[in-house]
Motif scaffolding. Structure first.
Motif, PDB file in Angstrom:
ATOM      1  N   ASP A   1       0.797  -1.237   0.000  1.00 61.73           N
ATOM      2  CA  ASP A   1       0.000   0.000   0.000  1.00 61.73           C
ATOM      3  C   ASP A   1       0.827   1.283   0.000  1.00 61.73           C
ATOM      4  OD1 ASP A   1       0.973   0.196   2.591  1.00 61.73           O
ATOM      5  OD2 ASP A   1      -0.915  -0.362   3.536  1.00 61.73           O
ATOM      6  N   ASP A   2       2.135   1.207  -0.241  1.00 61.24           N
ATOM      7  CA  ASP A   2       2.970   2.393  -0.410  1.00 61.24           C
ATOM      8  C   ASP A   2       3.135   3.211   0.868  1.00 61.24           C
ATOM      9  OD1 ASP A   2       4.646   3.967  -1.958  1.00 61.24           O
ATOM     10  OD2 ASP A   2       3.032   5.276  -2.644  1.00 61.24           O
ATOM     11  N   THR A   3       2.876   2.625   2.038  1.00 66.28           N
ATOM     12  CA  THR A   3       3.033   3.380   3.292  1.00 66.28           C
ATOM     13  C   THR A   3       4.129   2.806   4.190  1.00 66.28           C
ATOM     14  OG1 THR A   3       1.368   2.030   4.446  1.00 66.28           O
ATOM     15  CG2 THR A   3       0.584   3.991   3.286  1.00 66.28           C
ATOM     16  N   PHE A   4       4.658   1.640   3.845  1.00 69.11           N
ATOM     17  CA  PHE A   4       5.582   0.936   4.740  1.00 69.11           C
ATOM     18  C   PHE A   4       7.010   1.436   4.554  1.00 69.11           C
ATOM     19  CE2 PHE A   4       8.277  -2.986   5.354  1.00 69.11           C
ATOM     20  CZ  PHE A   4       8.287  -2.898   6.731  1.00 69.11           C
TER      21      PHE A   4
ATOM     22  N   ARG B   1       7.669   0.312  -1.911  1.00 65.35           N
ATOM     23  CA  ARG B   1       6.540   0.627  -2.780  1.00 65.35           C
ATOM     24  C   ARG B   1       5.882  -0.619  -3.360  1.00 65.35           C
ATOM     25  NH1 ARG B   1       6.794   6.048  -3.296  1.00 65.35           N
ATOM     26  NH2 ARG B   1       8.833   7.015  -2.946  1.00 65.35           N
TER      27      ARG B   1
ATOM     28  N   LYS C   1      11.434   3.536   1.774  1.00 64.76           N
ATOM     29  CA  LYS C   1      10.025   3.203   1.595  1.00 64.76           C
ATOM     30  C   LYS C   1       9.891   2.010   0.664  1.00 64.76           C
ATOM     31  CE  LYS C   1       6.670   6.187   1.583  1.00 64.76           C
ATOM     32  NZ  LYS C   1       5.675   7.243   1.262  1.00 64.76           N
TER      33      LYS C   1
ATOM     34  N   ASN D   1       3.928  -5.892   6.968  1.00 69.43           N
ATOM     35  CA  ASN D   1       4.986  -4.950   7.350  1.00 69.43           C
ATOM     36  C   ASN D   1       6.202  -5.683   7.932  1.00 69.43           C
ATOM     37  OD1 ASN D   1       3.116  -2.826   6.736  1.00 69.43           O
ATOM     38  ND2 ASN D   1       2.215  -3.116   8.753  1.00 69.43           N
TER      39      ASN D   1
ATOM     40  N   ASN E   1       3.041  -5.706   2.343  1.00 72.00           N
ATOM     41  CA  ASN E   1       4.228  -4.891   2.645  1.00 72.00           C
ATOM     42  C   ASN E   1       5.357  -5.743   3.218  1.00 72.00           C
ATOM     43  OD1 ASN E   1       2.691  -2.609   1.923  1.00 72.00           O
ATOM     44  ND2 ASN E   1       1.952  -2.370   4.023  1.00 72.00           N
TER      45      ASN E   1
ATOM     46  N   SER F   1       4.465  -5.852  11.655  1.00 69.40           N
ATOM     47  CA  SER F   1       5.583  -4.963  11.985  1.00 69.40           C
ATOM     48  C   SER F   1       6.702  -5.718  12.696  1.00 69.40           C
ATOM     49  CB  SER F   1       5.107  -3.781  12.846  1.00 69.40           C
ATOM     50  OG  SER F   1       4.118  -3.033  12.173  1.00 69.40           O
TER      51      SER F   1
END
Length: 377
Positions: free
Chosen positions: A183-186, A242, A240, A277, A260, A294
Motif C-alpha cells: 500500500d505504499d506506506t511501509f 513501494r 520506503k 509490514n 508490505n 511490523s
C-alpha cells in the motif's frame, strides 16, 4: 590463537566489525532501487507507441504483439485482461524472439491481469525452464488476479487469489496465497516502546540491522561512545517499500494475507496466517499459523506458531511455538516460547519458556533463563 593475533583483533575498527550490517543495509537499498528502476522502465515502455523493445540490465522489455495477445486469450493460456496494452513480456537478451507465443503457452495460464504487468519468460527448451519439478516450474499459473506486478523470468507464481504490487525475482516463488498486496506506506523503520506498558515508556527507533549496542545507545543506557556500534548515517536512512519484493530463492507459500513485505534471498514465509509490514534478512523464516505485524528478522531468525507485533529479532533469535510477543527487541541467539513478552529489551543468549511472562524488562546483557511459570516485570 597467539596473543598478538588476539590483540590485533581487539584493535579492529568498530566499523569493520559492523561490515555485515552495513553491507546488508546497502544491499537492501540497492534492491529497492532496482525494483523502482524496473517499474519505471516498464512504465516508459508502456508509454511508447508500438512494440519496440527496451533494455534493462541483461533483459529485454516490450509490449506483447497481437499474436501473443491472441495466445494469452486463447485456449492454450485461458487468460483475461482489462487492458492488453499494459502487458509486457520480459526475457533475457539471449532468449528474446519477435514472437514468444510458445513460451506464453507453456508458462502463463489461467490468470486474470489488471493494471500493468511484466511477464517474465524463459525460452522453451532451456535448463531454466525445466530445472524444478512440474509443480514448481517457472511460470504464472492459476491466479485469480495479478495486478501491477513485475514477475521476472524464472519465478513461479501459481494458485494465488489476488496478487497486487509485487515484484518477484528470478527463482522466487509465490504459491497458494489468498491476498498479497502493498500500500505504499511501509518504511523499514519502526518505533518500539520499551519499559512501562501504558505511559512513561522509552521509545526507540529500530531498523532491520539494528544491534543491541545500537538500541542501548539510543535508550541512553550504554557507556559506549556514540560513534561505536551505530551504523553510519548514510545507511541509517529509512527506505520506503513501494512493492512487495521477493528476492531470488525466497518464497511465500500457503499464507492467507501478505502485505508490505521484503524477503531477502533464501528467506521464506510458509503456512502463516497473516504477515504484514515485515523485513526478512537471508535464511530467516515465518512459519506455521503465525500472525505477524511490523517485524524485522535478521539472519537465521525464526517465528513459529506465534502472535508477534512491533518486534525485532536479531541473529539466530527464535519465537515460538505458542508465544505472544509485542514491542520487543530480542537479542542474538535468544529464544522465547510458550509464554508472553511485552515492551522488553532482551539481550543475547536468553531463554524464556514454560508459560513464563516478561513485561517491561530491560535486560541488555541477557545470558539468562526464565521458565516454569516465572513472572518478571
Amino acid at each position: 590463537m597467539n596473543m598478538a593475533t588476539k590483540h590485533d583483533r581487539s584493535l579492529m575498527p568498530q566499523s569493520k566489525r559492523l561490515d555485515p550490517f552495513g553491507k546488508s543495509r546497502c544491499m537492501r537499498a540497492k534492491n529497492l532501487s532496482r525494483s523502482e528502476q524496473l517499474a519505471k522502465a516498464a512504465a516508459d515502455t508502456i508509454a511508447k507507441d508500438g512494440i519496440s523493445p527496451a533494455s534493462f540490465e541483461s533483459f529485454i522489455l516490450r509490449r506483447i504483439t497481437r499474436a501473443e495477445m491472441a495466445t494469452l486469450g486463447g485456449a492454450s493460456c485461458r487468460c483475461r485482461c482489462r487492458g492488453w496494452e499494459n502487458i509486457l513480456v520480459m526475457t533475457r537478451a539471449g532468449d528474446h524472439k519477435s514472437d514468444m507465443s510458445a513460451e506464453l503457452s507453456d508458462q502463463v495460464q489461467d490468470t486474470t491481469f489488471s493494471g500493468f504487468c511484466v511477464l517474465g519468460l524463459v525460452k522453451c527448451g532451456t535448463v531454466r525452464a525445466s530445472a524444478d519439478p512440474p509443480p514448481l516450474r517457472a511460470g504464472i499459473r492459476r491466479n485469480g488476479l495479478g495486478a501491477n506486478c513485475i514477475l521476472e523470468p524464472g519465478c513461479c507464481v501459481q494458485n494465488n487469489g489476488n496478487v497486487d504490487r509485487t515484484h518477484l525475482w528470478q527463482g522466487a516463488k509465490l504459491m497458494d496465497c489468498d491476498y498479497v498486496s502493498a500500500d505504499d506506506t511501509f518504511v523499514d523503520e519502526m518505533e518500539i516502546t520499551l519499559g512501562a506498558e501504558s505511559g512513561g515508556g522509552r521509545k526507540v527507533k529500530v531498523q532491520a540491522e539494528t544491534t543491541v549496542v545500537d538500541a542501548c545507545q539510543r535508550l541512553g543506557i550504554s557507556k559506549t561512545s556514540m560513534n561505536q556500534g551505530v551504523l553510519p548515517d548514510r545507511v541509517n536512512l529509512t527506505m520506503k517499500l513501494r512493492m512487495n519484493i521477493i528476492c531470488s530463492e525466497a518464497s511465500i507459500a500457503s499464507t492467507a494475507t501478505v502485505a508490505n513485505v521484503y524477503l531477502s534471498s533464501h528467506s521464506f514465509i510458509d503456512a502463516a496466517t497473516c504477515v504484514k509490514n515485515a523485513v526478512l534478512l537471508p535464511h530467516s523464516k515465518i512459519i506455521h499459523a503465525s500472525t505477524v505485524d511490523s517485524v524485522f528478522l535478521q539472519w537465521n531468525a525464526k517465528i513459529v506458531t506465534s502472535a508477534v507485533s512491533s518486534t525485532l529479532l536479531m541473529e539466530c533469535a527464535e519465537l515460538g511455538p505458542n508465544s505472544s510477543v509485542s514491542s520487543v527487541l530480542l537479542g542474538p541467539d535468544s529464544h522465547l516460547s510458550h509464554g508472553e513478552c511485552h515492551h522488553s529489551l532482551i539481550g543475547p543468549n536468553t531463554n524464556s519458556h514454560h508459560q513464563s511472562l516478561l513485561i517491561s524488562v530491560l535486560w541488555p546483557l541477557g545470558r539468562g533463563n526464565v521458565g516454569y511459570g516465572g513472572n518478571v516485570g
